[in-house]
Design an enzyme around this catalytic site. Structure first.
Site, PDB file in Angstrom:
ATOM      1  N   CYS A  75      19.872   8.277 -13.046  1.00  0.00           N
ATOM      2  CA  CYS A  75      19.602   6.840 -12.961  1.00  0.00           C
ATOM      3  C   CYS A  75      20.385   6.292 -11.777  1.00  0.00           C
ATOM      4  O   CYS A  75      21.618   6.328 -11.776  1.00  0.00           O
ATOM      5  CB  CYS A  75      20.022   6.153 -14.259  1.00  0.00           C
ATOM      6  SG  CYS A  75      19.849   4.359 -14.228  1.00  0.00           S
ATOM      7  N   CYS A 199      14.876  -0.409 -10.909  1.00  0.00           N
ATOM      8  CA  CYS A 199      15.080   1.022 -11.170  1.00  0.00           C
ATOM      9  C   CYS A 199      15.523   1.670  -9.866  1.00  0.00           C
ATOM     10  O   CYS A 199      14.771   1.686  -8.888  1.00  0.00           O
ATOM     11  CB  CYS A 199      13.787   1.657 -11.684  1.00  0.00           C
ATOM     12  SG  CYS A 199      13.878   3.458 -11.842  1.00  0.00           S
TER      13      CYS A 199
END
Length: 263
Positions: A75, A199
């Site tokens: 991530c 994101c």
């Protein structure tokens, strides 16, 4: 009930629960407990949860869980937030080096809340009919659209994420529109199973695919629902990219104590 001291961070609206686990005190967490902590009605509320771990030979290790409670792939915004948290916890090297599930990373900070995170090189991109598919630490489907703000990202993204090809392990889905000086990106994230405000690995994938044919160094400003990021990289071949940096804010929202349900 087990008490947890947690910190809540966000990077362009992508938010995370973080714990300092360098003494292993939170190794007990189960999938159900992580899911509870990330729940926006019954828990703290977050897109994911991270543990700051010890890792031999590095400043720290990163362990990342999606909001569904399952350990997941890299991530980018989470990595940036964990770097800011590591600094808060006293890790003050000018360059912080850490190990994540996709391999080693390094990061620097500018001021108190701007983090520059080096991502893995990308070698190989699948080019399909009106889409790109690549891995920037997590798998990403990238599609360019004409009006990204009007798009139903939840429905369109869910259809792709759960189609016959991807439904077993999932993919993140990014919808991208060029702007006057960069791109606007909206992302449906697997594991969250909804659109998130931002994101990091998705923004990175979109920026790489927005570059021109020239083999050179690019700087791509990226707008998301949660704010602005910047991706810097060098294109070294038709589908090869290196020296990739994801840059943007990572800020502490609050800290507190919470008790988790019994296992």
């Amino acid at each position: 009930m087990s008490a947890i001291h947690f910190y809540k961070y966000q990077g362009t609206g992508n938010d995370f629960v973080i714990m300092d686990n360098r003494k292993g005190q939170y190794d007990f967490l189960t999938e159900e407990q992580v899911h509870f902590l990330c729940d926006r009605r019954f828990g703290i509320g977050a897109d994911g949860l991270m543990l700051l771990n010890n890792y031999e030979g590095y400043d720290f290790g990163m362990k990342y869980y999606n909001a569904d409670g399952r350990e997941s792939s890299m991530c980018g915004n989470g990595g940036r937030c964990l770097v800011a948290f590591a600094r808060k916890m006293g890790l003050n090297s000018e360059v912080l080096r850490f190990m994540a599930i996709d391999g080693p990373h390094e990061a620097t900070m500018k001021g108190t809340d701007w983090v520059n995170l080096k991502m893995q090189d990308v070698n190989g991109v699948e080019i399909g009919n009106l889409y790109f598919y690549l891995n920037t630490g997590s798998p990403h489907f990238v599609k360019f659209v004409d009006d990204v703000k009007a798009l139903d990202v939840f429905e369109e993204g869910r259809q792709i994420r759960y189609n016959d090809r991807f439904k077993a392990v999932g993919t993140n889905v990014n919808f991208v529109q060029p702007t006057d000086n960069g791109i606007f990106v909206r992302t449906y994230e697997r594991g969250v199973e909804d659109e998130t405000y931002s994101c990091g690995t998705g923004v990175t994938a979109a920026a790489l695919m927005a570059s021109g044919p020239e083999e050179k160094t690019y700087t791509v400003p990226v707008q998301t629902l949660g704010g602005g990021l910047e991706v810097r990289f060098t294109k070294t071949g038709e589908r090869e990219y290196k020296d990739i940096w994801l840059c943007g804010p990572a800020t502490l929202v609050f800290e507190g104590e919470i008790s988790t349900p019994a296992k």
